[in-house]
Structures are given as C-alpha cells and as structure tokens.
Design an enzyme around this catalytic site. Structure first.
Site, PDB file in Angstrom:
ATOM      1  N   CYS A  23      -8.673  -7.373  -7.185  1.00 25.99           N
ATOM      2  CA  CYS A  23      -9.155  -6.225  -7.945  1.00 25.99           C
ATOM      3  C   CYS A  23     -10.537  -6.541  -8.510  1.00 25.99           C
ATOM      4  O   CYS A  23     -10.782  -7.639  -9.021  1.00 25.99           O
ATOM      5  CB  CYS A  23      -8.179  -5.921  -9.083  1.00 25.99           C
ATOM      6  SG  CYS A  23      -8.738  -4.625 -10.195  1.00 25.99           S
ATOM      7  N   CYS A 288      -8.487   8.908 -11.807  1.00 27.29           N
ATOM      8  CA  CYS A 288      -8.397   7.947 -10.709  1.00 27.29           C
ATOM      9  C   CYS A 288      -9.568   8.136  -9.747  1.00 27.29           C
ATOM     10  O   CYS A 288      -9.631   9.121  -9.011  1.00 27.29           O
ATOM     11  CB  CYS A 288      -7.073   8.118  -9.961  1.00 27.29           C
ATOM     12  SG  CYS A 288      -6.931   7.054  -8.505  1.00 27.29           S
ATOM     13  N   CYS A 330      -6.067   7.524 -14.169  1.00 31.09           N
ATOM     14  CA  CYS A 330      -6.134   6.100 -13.829  1.00 31.09           C
ATOM     15  C   CYS A 330      -5.442   5.329 -14.943  1.00 31.09           C
ATOM     16  O   CYS A 330      -5.910   5.317 -16.076  1.00 31.09           O
ATOM     17  CB  CYS A 330      -7.587   5.639 -13.702  1.00 31.09           C
ATOM     18  SG  CYS A 330      -7.756   3.836 -13.624  1.00 31.09           S
ATOM     19  N   CYS A 337      -0.923   1.875  -7.383  1.00 32.38           N
ATOM     20  CA  CYS A 337      -2.133   2.539  -6.879  1.00 32.38           C
ATOM     21  C   CYS A 337      -1.957   2.964  -5.422  1.00 32.38           C
ATOM     22  O   CYS A 337      -2.549   3.954  -4.984  1.00 32.38           O
ATOM     23  CB  CYS A 337      -3.337   1.606  -6.984  1.00 32.38           C
ATOM     24  SG  CYS A 337      -3.887   1.285  -8.672  1.00 32.38           S
TER      25      CYS A 337
END
EC number: 4.4.1.28
Length: 397
Positions: A23, A288, A330, A337
């Site tokens: 990430c 998101c 988000c 996800c």
C-alpha cells in the site's frame, strides 16, 4: 498537438506512474522513517509519528510486505530496516525483526490530523539527539531532510497541475496519435507489472467478459492488500488506483481482441484520465479514489478500446458511470478494497452499454462536467474522515 502540451503530459506521466511495493501509504511511512537515518534503532527513546487522516486510514489494516504483519507498527519497523534510496519500495529485501517490533511498540506515539497528505516522523535517541523527516502533499515530496531530487522525479508544481487540469479529453486523444517511446515503455511496464499481480481467484463466479474482469482486478488488489512481496504500478500515487485504471482494460483485451496497440493506447488514456480526475480532487479523500478516479479512467479506456475515438461515446459512458458509484466512502486500505474494485468493474463495464441522461442527479453533460461534479462531491465529503478515523481507532486490533 503543440509541443508544450506534449511535454507537460509526458512529464506528468513520468511523475505519476511509478512502481510501489505494498500500500502506498505503508511505503510512505517506511520511507519517512528511513529518512531519519537511525543507525541503531535500539537507541531510540521516543518516536512521534504524525499522519493526516487519509494516510492513517490506508495503513491501519493493510498488509506490510516482507513482514507478515498488518498496520502502522510494522510499517515503522520496516522503515528502520529498509534503505531510503528505495523510496516507496522501502520494504524490498528487508528481514523483519520481532524483537525490534516489541521494542518499537513501547516507544511509538501516533497523532492524526486533518488535511492533505502529511507524514512527520520525529525520533529522539538516548543521547538526546532529534532525528526528523517530513513528507507532505504527495508521497515523494520530502521537505525534511533536504535532499537532492533526481531530475526524472522532479515533482510537478501547482502551475503544471493547473495546466493539466485545463486540458481537454481531445488533448489526451491527440497525445495517443504520437506517443513518445519512453511512454510506450512505461505503459508496457505497467501492463506487465500489474498483470503479474493476478494470482489465484479472489472473486470467481463465471467466465464471461465481466466475470473475468472482476476476478482479475480483485485478485490483484487482494494480493497487494495482504502485503505480498510484489510491486504494482501506481497511478497518481495509488497502487489500487493503478490496478483499477489498468486491469479491467487488460482483461477486456484478453477476452476479446488481444490487440497490443489498442491495449497500450487505451491503458494510457485511462491513466491520463485517472491523473486528471485526481488533480481535480485530491490524492486522498473520504471518497474511494480507486473507484471514482481509477474507475473513470477505466470507463474512458474501455470506451476507447471498444469504440475508438468517439467523443459522444466517451461522454455517454462518463455520464452513466457518474450516475452509479461516486460517493462510495474510503475507509482505508484493506482486503475489502478488492470488493470495491469489483463494484468499480461492474460500473465501468456497464457504462459501455447504457446512456444515462444529464437530468439524473449529479450527472454532467459531458466527461469534463462529470469529473468536476464528482470532484465537488468528494471535496464536500471531507469531514467524514474524522468520523471514519474515530470508528477505526476504537477497534481492538
């Protein structure tokens, strides 16, 4: 197209399409810690880590490569063990230390603030010396310590971002007519790298075009969110956004024509649109971005692959997409996800076949107006981050 636009677009692409391990915000923390240049982590008396709420969300429950762990603590520990020269690939080839994690846990203090991307690390060692670093506004913009920036990675300034935001979709299409060789290689690397993330079946419920698209895209996202030691090509500083912007098109090409020229141009157009959508809103937000920004890129890229340079089709697909998913929140980087990207795939693919009219809700008249409307909603959702972070912080992990 004139040379100034071509030069600007090329510079933007070279800056915004980069390789990342894990990430991106995990890499951000690790990179920031490594910049403090601590030779002996066991000499530390105190670590103060300050993050903006968007970065905190994205690190809270996500896997950290080469650690077998999830969350903030292993990201900090991994930063001590990595080489700052690796930047967002900071966890590459590290050997994790449970002893160092146990030691660091007692020294770490975390503060979360509102605002754009921000990562500050202040470390006090047992001699009283303070070591610090600060990265803000984007993942590679190191403010402290001062470092000599490589020419190829010179950050895009606000004036250049404004010029890019003022470009039209037609400018991006014109860029496709004569793509610089270095950008062709960058797109080919992106396709190759992100295809390699497809491992196993995360969400396999069929063999038709859409089912394959969903399975490939979600499988790649799952691999990344669990912290596998595999790189992704990020777009606009987000690996998941890079996955959403590329893999639906790569999958569509695999299921239909296997046309490398169309694939390269369509993936490139998707990346240009994803960056454009990001510059119109922000790198991190309460909405998101993988779905709203990477999804819009995928919509336009898929439309280009299927219909060619048809501006009416681009506008139609953008309208239909805008009527569907924008507004999905988000709540940080995590395995879940992948399910949001599944929704993004459905919304992007279905946008090729339905034309929702301008009268519907926040739908704009054309592509540009749709992006602007989504961005306006995204900015208005800013205060949600405080509530999202509060909910997450109360969890017992």
């Amino acid at each position: 197209m004139d040379d100034s636009k071509r030069i600007l677009i090329t510079k933007i692409l070279k800056n915004e399409v980069t390789e990342a391990l894990g990430c991106t915000e995990v890499g951000l923390i690790g990179y920031a810690v490594s910049l403090c240049n601590i030779s002996d982590p066991f000499s530390i008396e105190k670590i103060e880590l300050t993050l903006n709420n968007g970065s905190f969300k994205n690190v809270y429950a996500v896997g950290v490569p080469n650690t077998g762990k999830y969350g903030l603590l292993p990201a900090v520990v991994g930063g001590f063990l990595g080489n700052s020269k690796n930047k967002l690939l900071i966890f590459n080839d590290i050997t994790y230390s449970q002893e160092l994690e146990d030691f660091t846990k007692e020294k770490l203090e975390i503060k979360v603030i509102n605002g754009p991307l921000y990562c500050s690390v202040k470390i006090k060692d047992n001699s009283g010396k303070i070591h610090e670093s600060l990265i803000k506004d984007n993942h590679l913009n190191v403010v402290i310590p001062e470092i000599k920036k490589e020419k190829i990675n010179m950050e895009i300034n606000s004036s250049e971002k404004e010029k890019y935001k003022n470009l039209e979709l037609l400018d991006f299409l014109n860029y496709l007519d004569e793509i610089p060789e270095e950008i062709i290689k960058l797109v080919e690397k992106t396709i190759y790298t992100n295809k390699n993330l497809i491992k196993g079946d995360f969400l396999n419920y069929g063999t038709d075009i859409l089912s394959n698209m969903v399975n490939k895209t979600t499988s790649a996202c799952n691999i990344r969110m669990t912290g596998e030691n595999m790189t992704a090509m990020s777009v606009a500083k987000s690996g998941n956004m890079g996955i959403m912007a590329t893999l639906p098109i790569i999958s569509y090409d695999f299921s239909t024509e296997n046309n490398s020229e169309k694939l390269i141009k369509s993936v490139l157009l998707s990346m240009l649109v994803t960056i454009y959508s990001t510059y119109n809103s922000s790198y991190l937000s309460s909405m998101c971005g993988c779905v709203s920004k990477g999804g819009m890129g995928a919509v336009i890229g898929l439309s280009h692959y299927k219909n060619g340079k048809n501006l009416k089709k681009f506008d139609s697909s953008a309208r239909t997409f805008t009527a569907n998913l924008p507004g999905i929140i988000c709540d940080g980087g995590k395995v879940g996800c992948a399910l949001k990207l599944a929704s993004g795939c459905f919304a992007a693919y279905s946008s090729l076949f339905v034309d929702i009219s301008y009268e519907n809700g926040i739908v704009g008249k054309n592509f540009k107006e749709c992006v602007e409307n989504i961005s306006k909603i995204s900015k208005a959702m800013g205060d949600l981050d405080c509530d999202i972070v509060e909910i997450m912080s109360k969890k017992e992990m």
